[in-house]
Design an enzyme around this catalytic site. Structure first.
Site, short mmCIF file in Angstrom:
data_model
loop_
_atom_site.label_atom_id
_atom_site.label_comp_id
_atom_site.label_asym_id
_atom_site.label_seq_id
_atom_site.Cartn_x
_atom_site.Cartn_y
_atom_site.Cartn_z
CG HIS A 181 94.40 48.09 9.76
ND1 HIS A 181 93.93 49.29 9.29
CD2 HIS A 181 94.71 47.34 8.68
CE1 HIS A 181 93.94 49.27 7.97
NE2 HIS A 181 94.41 48.08 7.56
CG ASN A 212 93.00 53.83 14.38
OD1 ASN A 212 93.70 52.83 14.49
ND2 ASN A 212 92.67 54.36 13.20
CG ASP A 333 94.66 29.30 28.75
OD1 ASP A 333 95.58 29.99 29.24
OD2 ASP A 333 94.64 28.05 28.80
#
Length: 353
Positions: A181, A212, A333
């Site tokens: 996820h 994970n 950005d």
């Protein structure tokens, strides 16, 4: 109010010049009469009046310029302040601080395709079959008693002509990567529907089990502890690079098995990232979040290898970095709606507990 004040000033100036003109005419006529008696005296008086008139006109011109400059300055200052603290998105929404890659929901933009869910927003890459990034807001109100859904499934929101990744496509036995996820299941436990949404395959990236289930999971738990302490978090995370490792080797891609009933599955492969990154901006619970960000605001950024053995490398704190570093790597950005001075400052910082 400012226009009314300027109008009153203008009327005063007109009245002033009217009286100057009348006085000048009276003096001129009187001077003409006196001139016949004493020409030298009158010439001196006229000279002095002319100099006085020029002085008065110069002072009023300078006053007018000063008023205009002051008005322009006030307008510029007002516009700057407005620009500083305005977001195009609703507060507490995933993109409140900006859309880091300029993702849009257009099929022609298939490598930077915007998908907005109830609990998170993401930029999806049709070629790589994983998200470029996922963004979400986390607070105490997002946490509850909903159980983990475990209902991994294809995302039907993708265009019909695009291949939709299935749970089985990760082929764990061969490749050994977790369906990792990006927006965690545990961050959405207020409702069962909200939790279920995190199991869409557009919210998954191939993650090494040692990443994970260990350090990445520990960092997620730390984020939730901050939320439970009365903070709200703006989070964005995603993959970087190509090539991760598991117990079965190093892999650049997961090759999807062609399905006879689905011609779109032909020649499809899921990119395996070399690293996973995350940025967390932390604020105390409150309103007007954009205007509350200062140089003292905590921003936590990590950049972790997608590799076996990660559980042996210590804490997630060993992988702290700056937002600037992640921007350099990804080309994104972040925090684009913040004033430049604050954005530049917080993006250079490396978090220290």
């Amino acid at each position: 109010m400012s226009s009314k004040k300027n109008k009153r000033n203008s009327n005063k100036k007109k009245s002033f010049f009217k009286w100057v003109l009348i006085i000048f005419l009276v003096v001129f006529i009187a001077g003409f009469v006196i001139y016949k008696i004493n020409p030298v005296f009158v010439e001196n008086v006229i000279k002095e009046v002319s100099e006085l008139k020029e002085k008065i006109l110069l002072e009023n011109d300078n006053s007018s310029v000063s008023l205009k400059d002051s008005s322009d300055s006030e307008k510029n200052e007002s516009a700057f302040q407005k620009e500083e603290f305005i977001s195009e998105e609703e507060e507490n929404s995933p993109l409140y601080f900006g859309n880091p890659s300029g993702a849009v929901k257009e099929k022609s933009n298939s490598e930077n395709y915007l998908i907005e869910k109830d609990g998170f927003t993401l930029s999806y890459n049709r070629v790589n079959l994983i998200p470029n990034w996922v963004s979400w807001h986390l607070s105490y109100s997002d946490l509850g008693e909903a159980e983990r859904g475990d209902d991994f499934r294809a995302d039907s929101e993708l265009p019909d002509e695009w291949y939709k990744v299935l749970k089985s496509d990760y082929q764990y036995t061969k490749y050994n990567f977790d369906r990792g996820h990006v927006c965690p299941s545990a961050d959405r436990t207020k409702t069962q529907e909200g939790n279920s949404e995190t199991f869409l395959m557009t919210n998954m990236i191939p993650q090494s089990p040692d990443l994970n289930r260990q350090i990445w999971k520990d960092f997620e738990s730390f984020e939730r502890s901050l939320a439970l302490e009365g903070n709200e978090l703006y989070i964005i995370a995603g993959p970087y690079g190509k090539g991760g490792t598991t117990s079965t080797g190093t892999w650049d891609y997961i090759e999807i098995l062609e399905k006879k009933k689905n011609p779109l599955s032909k020649n499809q492969k899921i990119l395996v990232p070399s690293h996973c990154w995350k940025i967390v901006l932390v604020l105390s619970e409150g309103d007007k979040d954009l205007s509350r960000v200062t140089e003292d605001t905590e921003v936590i950024s990590v950049f972790m290898p997608n590799s076996m053995g990660m559980h042996k490398t210590g804490s997630w704190e060993n992988y702290l970095t700056s937002v600037d570093y992640i921007e350099e790597k990804t080309g994104c950005d972040f925090f684009q709606y913040l004033p430049d001075e604050i954005e530049n400052f917080i993006e250079k910082k490396v978090y220290s507990k």
